[in-house]
Design a protein around this motif. Structure first.
Motif, PDB file in Angstrom:
ATOM      1  N   ALA B  69     -62.206  14.336 -17.802  1.00  0.00           N
ATOM      2  CA  ALA B  69     -62.486  15.796 -17.786  1.00  0.00           C
ATOM      3  C   ALA B  69     -61.766  15.298 -15.886  1.00  0.00           C
ATOM      4  O   ALA B  69     -60.485  16.303 -15.742  1.00  0.00           O
ATOM      5  CB  ALA B  69     -64.086  15.836 -17.792  1.00  0.00           C
ATOM      6  N   TYR B  70     -62.234  14.454 -15.925  1.00  0.00           N
ATOM      7  CA  TYR B  70     -61.682  14.598 -14.424  1.00  0.00           C
ATOM      8  C   TYR B  70     -60.262  14.606 -14.397  1.00  0.00           C
ATOM      9  O   TYR B  70     -59.411  15.733 -13.654  1.00  0.00           O
ATOM     10  CB  TYR B  70     -61.724  13.216 -13.078  1.00  0.00           C
ATOM     11  N   ARG B  71     -59.214  13.515 -14.490  1.00  0.00           N
ATOM     12  CA  ARG B  71     -57.997  13.289 -15.108  1.00  0.00           C
ATOM     13  C   ARG B  71     -57.514  14.677 -15.272  1.00  0.00           C
ATOM     14  O   ARG B  71     -56.161  14.853 -14.680  1.00  0.00           O
ATOM     15  CB  ARG B  71     -57.428  12.524 -15.668  1.00  0.00           C
ATOM     16  N   ARG B  72     -57.830  15.088 -15.982  1.00  0.00           N
ATOM     17  CA  ARG B  72     -56.504  16.506 -16.234  1.00  0.00           C
ATOM     18  C   ARG B  72     -57.476  17.257 -15.204  1.00  0.00           C
ATOM     19  O   ARG B  72     -56.567  18.401 -15.111  1.00  0.00           O
ATOM     20  CB  ARG B  72     -57.835  17.143 -18.024  1.00  0.00           C
ATOM     21  N   TRP B  73     -58.639  17.819 -14.645  1.00  0.00           N
ATOM     22  CA  TRP B  73     -59.100  18.229 -13.534  1.00  0.00           C
ATOM     23  C   TRP B  73     -57.638  18.725 -12.115  1.00  0.00           C
ATOM     24  O   TRP B  73     -57.392  19.983 -12.076  1.00  0.00           O
ATOM     25  CB  TRP B  73     -60.290  18.675 -13.289  1.00  0.00           C
ATOM     26  N   ILE B  74     -57.161  17.556 -12.218  1.00  0.00           N
ATOM     27  CA  ILE B  74     -57.533  17.498 -11.079  1.00  0.00           C
ATOM     28  C   ILE B  74     -55.644  17.805 -11.019  1.00  0.00           C
ATOM     29  O   ILE B  74     -54.382  18.337  -9.950  1.00  0.00           O
ATOM     30  CB  ILE B  74     -56.620  15.925 -10.436  1.00  0.00           C
ATOM     31  N   LYS B  75     -54.840  18.421 -12.588  1.00  0.00           N
ATOM     32  CA  LYS B  75     -53.834  18.988 -13.290  1.00  0.00           C
ATOM     33  C   LYS B  75     -53.981  20.021 -13.265  1.00  0.00           C
ATOM     34  O   LYS B  75     -52.677  20.507 -13.368  1.00  0.00           O
ATOM     35  CB  LYS B  75     -53.156  17.994 -14.348  1.00  0.00           C
ATOM     36  N   MET B  76     -54.979  20.801 -13.220  1.00  0.00           N
ATOM     37  CA  MET B  76     -55.019  22.488 -13.673  1.00  0.00           C
ATOM     38  C   MET B  76     -54.484  22.575 -12.060  1.00  0.00           C
ATOM     39  O   MET B  76     -55.054  22.200 -10.858  1.00  0.00           O
ATOM     40  CB  MET B  76     -56.147  22.295 -14.553  1.00  0.00           C
ATOM     41  N   SER B  77     -54.829  24.631 -12.974  1.00  0.00           N
ATOM     42  CA  SER B  77     -55.317  25.151 -10.833  1.00  0.00           C
ATOM     43  C   SER B  77     -55.987  26.613 -11.844  1.00  0.00           C
ATOM     44  O   SER B  77     -56.453  26.792 -12.518  1.00  0.00           O
ATOM     45  CB  SER B  77     -53.870  25.748 -10.388  1.00  0.00           C
ATOM     46  N   GLU B  78     -57.048  27.106 -10.255  1.00  0.00           N
ATOM     47  CA  GLU B  78     -57.739  27.457 -10.608  1.00  0.00           C
ATOM     48  C   GLU B  78     -56.994  28.894 -10.526  1.00  0.00           C
ATOM     49  O   GLU B  78     -56.288  28.920 -10.681  1.00  0.00           O
ATOM     50  CB  GLU B  78     -58.346  28.211  -9.323  1.00  0.00           C
ATOM     51  N   PRO B  79     -57.255  29.725 -11.585  1.00  0.00           N
ATOM     52  CA  PRO B  79     -57.712  31.281 -12.765  1.00  0.00           C
ATOM     53  C   PRO B  79     -57.283  31.942 -11.874  1.00  0.00           C
ATOM     54  O   PRO B  79     -58.359  31.912 -10.840  1.00  0.00           O
ATOM     55  CB  PRO B  79     -58.359  31.082 -13.640  1.00  0.00           C
ATOM     56  N   ASN B  80     -56.317  33.190 -11.555  1.00  0.00           N
ATOM     57  CA  ASN B  80     -56.192  33.732 -11.040  1.00  0.00           C
ATOM     58  C   ASN B  80     -56.676  34.955 -11.141  1.00  0.00           C
ATOM     59  O   ASN B  80     -55.981  37.007 -10.812  1.00  0.00           O
ATOM     60  CB  ASN B  80     -55.203  33.790  -9.711  1.00  0.00           C
ATOM     61  N   TRP B  81     -56.318  35.083 -12.585  1.00  0.00           N
ATOM     62  CA  TRP B  81     -56.628  36.398 -13.590  1.00  0.00           C
ATOM     63  C   TRP B  81     -57.722  37.307 -12.859  1.00  0.00           C
ATOM     64  O   TRP B  81     -57.396  38.634 -13.518  1.00  0.00           O
ATOM     65  CB  TRP B  81     -56.202  36.448 -15.065  1.00  0.00           C
ATOM     66  N   PRO B  82     -59.005  36.566 -12.984  1.00  0.00           N
ATOM     67  CA  PRO B  82     -59.987  37.973 -12.362  1.00  0.00           C
ATOM     68  C   PRO B  82     -59.990  38.564 -10.907  1.00  0.00           C
ATOM     69  O   PRO B  82     -58.804  38.540  -9.961  1.00  0.00           O
ATOM     70  CB  PRO B  82     -60.723  36.955 -11.902  1.00  0.00           C
ATOM     71  N   MET B  83     -60.907  40.095 -11.355  1.00  0.00           N
ATOM     72  CA  MET B  83     -60.149  40.791  -9.954  1.00  0.00           C
ATOM     73  C   MET B  83     -61.775  40.291  -8.751  1.00  0.00           C
ATOM     74  O   MET B  83     -62.618  40.809  -8.440  1.00  0.00           O
ATOM     75  CB  MET B  83     -60.555  41.951 -10.535  1.00  0.00           C
ATOM     76  N   ARG B 204     -63.617  19.903 -23.286  1.00  0.00           N
ATOM     77  CA  ARG B 204     -63.225  19.832 -21.581  1.00  0.00           C
ATOM     78  C   ARG B 204     -62.277  20.296 -20.972  1.00  0.00           C
ATOM     79  O   ARG B 204     -61.939  19.547 -19.775  1.00  0.00           O
ATOM     80  CB  ARG B 204     -63.280  17.970 -21.405  1.00  0.00           C
ATOM     81  N   THR B 205     -61.848  20.510 -21.668  1.00  0.00           N
ATOM     82  CA  THR B 205     -60.340  21.517 -21.476  1.00  0.00           C
ATOM     83  C   THR B 205     -59.919  23.008 -21.206  1.00  0.00           C
ATOM     84  O   THR B 205     -59.394  23.734 -21.185  1.00  0.00           O
ATOM     85  CB  THR B 205     -59.248  21.175 -22.934  1.00  0.00           C
ATOM     86  N   ASP B 206     -61.659  23.473 -21.157  1.00  0.00           N
ATOM     87  CA  ASP B 206     -61.141  25.365 -21.176  1.00  0.00           C
ATOM     88  C   ASP B 206     -60.825  25.715 -20.710  1.00  0.00           C
ATOM     89  O   ASP B 206     -60.174  26.448 -20.865  1.00  0.00           O
ATOM     90  CB  ASP B 206     -63.219  25.128 -21.872  1.00  0.00           C
ATOM     91  N   ASN B 207     -61.347  25.986 -19.597  1.00  0.00           N
ATOM     92  CA  ASN B 207     -60.822  25.857 -18.381  1.00  0.00           C
ATOM     93  C   ASN B 207     -61.452  25.759 -17.437  1.00  0.00           C
ATOM     94  O   ASN B 207     -62.043  24.467 -16.873  1.00  0.00           O
ATOM     95  CB  ASN B 207     -61.587  27.512 -18.155  1.00  0.00           C
ATOM     96  N   TYR B 208     -60.624  25.527 -15.634  1.00  0.00           N
ATOM     97  CA  TYR B 208     -60.844  25.037 -15.051  1.00  0.00           C
ATOM     98  C   TYR B 208     -62.295  24.576 -14.326  1.00  0.00           C
ATOM     99  O   TYR B 208     -63.253  23.401 -14.003  1.00  0.00           O
ATOM    100  CB  TYR B 208     -59.711  26.137 -12.964  1.00  0.00           C
ATOM    101  N   PHE B 209     -62.860  25.447 -14.626  1.00  0.00           N
ATOM    102  CA  PHE B 209     -64.075  25.735 -13.058  1.00  0.00           C
ATOM    103  C   PHE B 209     -65.556  25.045 -14.871  1.00  0.00           C
ATOM    104  O   PHE B 209     -66.142  23.824 -14.128  1.00  0.00           O
ATOM    105  CB  PHE B 209     -65.066  26.491 -13.269  1.00  0.00           C
ATOM    106  N   ALA B 210     -64.694  24.979 -16.268  1.00  0.00           N
ATOM    107  CA  ALA B 210     -65.592  23.858 -17.429  1.00  0.00           C
ATOM    108  C   ALA B 210     -64.540  22.342 -16.969  1.00  0.00           C
ATOM    109  O   ALA B 210     -65.860  21.737 -17.531  1.00  0.00           O
ATOM    110  CB  ALA B 210     -65.536  24.165 -18.520  1.00  0.00           C
ATOM    111  N   THR B 211     -63.856  22.492 -16.934  1.00  0.00           N
ATOM    112  CA  THR B 211     -63.322  21.240 -16.797  1.00  0.00           C
ATOM    113  C   THR B 211     -63.817  20.345 -15.325  1.00  0.00           C
ATOM    114  O   THR B 211     -64.272  18.869 -15.862  1.00  0.00           O
ATOM    115  CB  THR B 211     -62.134  21.038 -16.885  1.00  0.00           C
ATOM    116  N   LEU B 212     -64.104  20.887 -14.201  1.00  0.00           N
ATOM    117  CA  LEU B 212     -64.575  20.332 -13.139  1.00  0.00           C
ATOM    118  C   LEU B 212     -66.296  19.929 -13.565  1.00  0.00           C
ATOM    119  O   LEU B 212     -66.583  18.985 -13.570  1.00  0.00           O
ATOM    120  CB  LEU B 212     -64.878  21.451 -12.192  1.00  0.00           C
ATOM    121  N   ASN B 213     -66.780  21.287 -14.510  1.00  0.00           N
ATOM    122  CA  ASN B 213     -68.472  20.677 -14.565  1.00  0.00           C
ATOM    123  C   ASN B 213     -67.922  19.199 -15.594  1.00  0.00           C
ATOM    124  O   ASN B 213     -69.126  18.270 -14.870  1.00  0.00           O
ATOM    125  CB  ASN B 213     -68.953  21.621 -14.792  1.00  0.00           C
TER     126      ASN B 213
END
Lengths: 248, 510
Positions: B69-83, B204-213
């Motif tokens: 999960a960690y190795r995947r997370w470092i390649k991801m970026s935070e979602p920017n679609w929420p308001m 584990r690959t679901d989204n940025y924060f879930a992967t971090l978790n």
């Protein structure tokens, strides 16, 4: 005793003078009626007396037992015994009628230094009042005024009046939107609440309500002033000849 | 019959009004407890992940799961679609593990427990007998006193910063075969169950924060209800962030086996801090044939002050997988806290005739921002979902409902009903509704109703004219607006929620 002295009122929003010097003295036990054409300032008077925001007293005074109530907020005036039966009772979704009434009664009791009623005590009091007015308890379990018929809304106002036991009641066009049967029911309710220490100010366009609730005095209001005061016969005169001849 | 019921409900309403007056403060959980903490070094790296795993004495498969999960997370970026607008989070300025030192060795009696820890539980309103247990006192038996008086039984698991500090009523639950413990304990003592289900609902690959978790979760709760068992009491978890600059990453996994039922409550608090604290949780629910999970949340993380300083950043992934036929999930949430909320409790309605419900009250006051809603994914035939969302905005807050209803081509005869109401208080706040509806099956139907309203002056004046003061009047009107949702909560929680709703909006009118 309720007294209005040389009252002048502006509506803040439009900065327009609506009430232009009214004097009125109402003794305990008396029923006064105010009649007048549209736009004469009748509803403004009822909102001013009950303390709604936006109604600015620029001159004069309103007194309950020789004490000015001008500085009191609307909820404090209510707790002192001023009750307004609304022309259009407000709907509040999700708030139970019963719960609303108990909150209101207990708020007033608290203000006046009385102990609050628990749900069982409250229910007992309310049931008795509802029975006296022939109001079905079913109506009390619904959200406040939501989906009520015109008649039900007005009867609910009278029930609140009975429950809160005010000393001075203003009825703002209580007859509007009521058929004859409903008007009779509501009038019977009001009549049953008449007593030596409670006074009423009944605001209406038409004489017909006054057939059922007999006033001691009738005042004609026009352009923010009381232009004529007499006994119940004045209402009949208005019914027959309209307001025009009084205005000239 | 109906009259008695009515009286009970009446009782709640009055209590609310009274409590609002009594409490008279905006955020009563804003205390911090001075406890010696055992921190992992600041920042995030493979070493930190290994350390967390080691601290929890985890098996190697769990460590590997985290590292992937960690190795995947470092390649991801935070979602920017929420308001949502917030300052960039520096993930290397956070502590990822903090544990009260006193828990290293189990204390032998209550007197050996760090008093500050006990004080915290007392402030949270946890009964003494349970406090003892939660503090990890050896040999303490929970709940015996409770049986005699008739107060409702709630089994509590408390998570303090990163670590679960104890679970109550464990023995009684064990007799029924129910497992209710911290997830770190479950990983050690029930590895097969955890291994079988963890990450199957929220990958584990679901989204940025879930992967971090997934990489850094330090603790959380685990529940397993065996086949045919109806859990006899509410299960509850209290989450509390105490240490400064500490992220809390809890992970909850609940499995309801065939024909079982459980009602689970989650409460959250945090102290007032000037800096923002990060919270990224994952909750996975697995619901098998004919099983039923009721999951209720009262989220009261510190929302920041009137000027928008401090508060919790709350990024949560909650999802239920209705795998079995006729399975049912009900999410109920009262979201009053957090500076930023990003949260979409969802239901995957895979099993035939499975049902998902989502009841939500989201309140945003001052500078709070909430982007919350739900996802109902209809995959099975005859699946039904219901969404009731009540958003309240006050002050300068922004409140967004974001919801997805997706009906798959094979999900014939499915139904969704969505009701989305927004209430605005004042003229500097905003309410936004963003519904996505995708129906790919002709025999299925979706309905969406939405309203936006303001507390109007006439409603307020009507209450005032009856002698109710302004503050009580607002509480009354707001509770009326939220009623459908508050009613969906278990009784014990409904009371607390009503108070919270009123308190969090205090002073916002007039």
């Amino acid at each position: 005793m309720f007294e209005i002295q040389n009252l002048h009122v502006n509506i803040s929003e439009v900065d327009k003078k609506i009430i232009d010097g009214i004097n009125l003295k109402i003794n305990p036990g008396e029923v006064h009626a105010i009649m007048g054409p549209n736009g004469s300032g009748k509803s403004t008077l009822s909102y001013t007396l009950s303390g709604k925001d936006g109604y600015q007293v620029i001159n004069g005074d309103i007194k309950l037992d020789d004490e000015s109530i001008l500085e009191l907020e609307a909820d404090e005036r209510a707790a002192k015994g001023i009750f307004l039966a609304f022309q259009y009772p407000i709907e509040i979704p999700g708030v139970g009628n019963l719960s609303f009434m108990r909150t209101a009664l207990n708020s007033q009791r608290k203000y006046n230094g009385n102990s609050e009623l628990n749900p069982a005590e409250f229910l007992k009091v309310l049931k008795e009042k509802a029975n006296n007015l022939n109001i079905d308890m079913e109506m009390l379990k619904r959200p406040l005024n939501v989906g009520f018929s015109g008649g039900e809304k007005k009867r609910n106002e009278i029930l609140q009046m009975a429950l809160l036991e005010p000393r001075f009641c203003v009825l703002d066009e209580t007859d509007s939107g009521l058929d004859v049967d409903a008007m009779k029911q509501v009038s019977n309710g009001v009549n049953s609440l008449r007593s030596d220490n409670r006074s009423f100010l009944i605001i209406t366009h038409y004489q017909r309500l006054l057939n059922y609730i007999k006033p001691d005095f009738v005042h004609i209001m026009a352009k923010g002033k009381i232009i004529k005061t007499a006994g119940p016969e004045l209402a009949i005169e208005v019914e027959e000849h309209g307001y025009t001849h009084l205005l000239t | 019959m109906s009259e008695i019921k009515l009286e009970a409900k009446e009782g709640i309403d009055q209590d609310t009004v009274e409590s609002v007056k009594l409490l008279g403060e905006k955020y009563k959980y804003g205390f911090s407890t001075d406890i010696d903490m055992d921190y992992a070094p600041k920042g995030l790296s493979e070493e930190i992940v290994k350390l967390i795993s080691e601290k929890n004495s985890e098996p190697i498969w769990m460590l590997n799961w985290r590292l992937e999960a960690y190795r995947r997370w470092i390649k991801m970026s935070e979602p920017n679609w929420p308001m949502l607008r917030y300052k960039n989070i520096d993930y290397n300025e956070q502590y990822y593990y903090a544990k009260p030192k006193s828990l290293k060795k189990r204390p032998k009696s209550l007197s050996e427990v760090e008093p500050a820890l006990l004080e915290t539980y007392a402030k949270l309103g946890i009964p003494l007998k349970e406090q003892e247990f939660l503090a990890g006192v050896v040999g303490s038996k929970d709940g015996e006193d409770r049986k005699e008086n008739n107060s409702p039984k709630v089994a509590v698991d408390a998570v303090f910063d990163s670590v679960s500090v104890g679970t109550t009523f464990k023995e009684e639950l064990e007799k029924l075969g129910i497992i209710f413990c911290s997830i770190s304990e479950a990983i050690r003592s029930h590895p097969d169950l955890v291994k079988k289900y963890i990450g199957t609902v929220v990958p584990r690959t679901d989204n940025y924060f879930a992967t971090l978790n997934s990489a850094v979760f330090s603790d959380g709760s685990f529940v397993y209800i065996p086949e045919g068992v109806r859990c006899p009491m509410e299960l509850s978890t209290y989450f509390r962030i105490n240490a400064e600059n500490t992220g809390q990453f809890e992970r909850t996994l609940i499995i309801a086996d065939k024909g079982s039922y459980v009602s689970y409550l989650e409460g959250c608090t945090a102290p007032m801090r000037d800096t923002n604290q990060l919270h990224a949780a994952v909750v996975e629910l697995v619901v098998l044939d004919d099983a039923n999970i009721k999951y209720s949340t009262v989220q009261n993380w510190y929302p920041g002050d009137e000027n928008g300083k401090g508060g919790i950043y709350n990024f949560v992934t909650k999802r239920a997988d209705c795998r079995g036929k006729n399975s049912k999930v009900m999410w109920t949430q009262i979201e009053t806290g957090s500076a930023v909320t990003w949260k979409y409790p969802s239901c995957i309605l895979r099993g035939e005739n499975s049902q998902g419900e989502f009841y939500s009250v989201a309140i945003a006051n001052n500078y709070q921002q909430a982007d919350t809603g739900t996802k109902m994914i209809h995959l099975g035939k005859g699946t039904r979902s219901r969404i009731v969302s009540k958003g309240i905005s006050a002050g300068k807050a922004q409140n967004t409902y974001r919801g997805l209803v997706n009906i798959h081509p094979k999900a014939s005869n499915s139904r969704n009903f969505t009701q989305c109401d927004s209430l605005l208080i004042g003229n500097k706040c905003g309410a936004h509704t963003v519904p996505y509806i995708e129906n790919k099956n002709n025999s299925s139907r979706t309905e969406h109703e939405a309203t936006t309203s303001k507390i109007d002056d006439d409603q307020l004046f009507y209450c005032l004219q009856r002698g109710i003061n302004e503050e009580d009047a607002v509480a009354l009107i707001i509770n009326g607006f939220c009623k459908d949702v508050l009613q969906a909560l278990p009784m014990e929680f409904a009371l607390e929620a009503q108070k919270l709703v009123a308190i969090s909006l205090e002073g916002s009118v007039g």
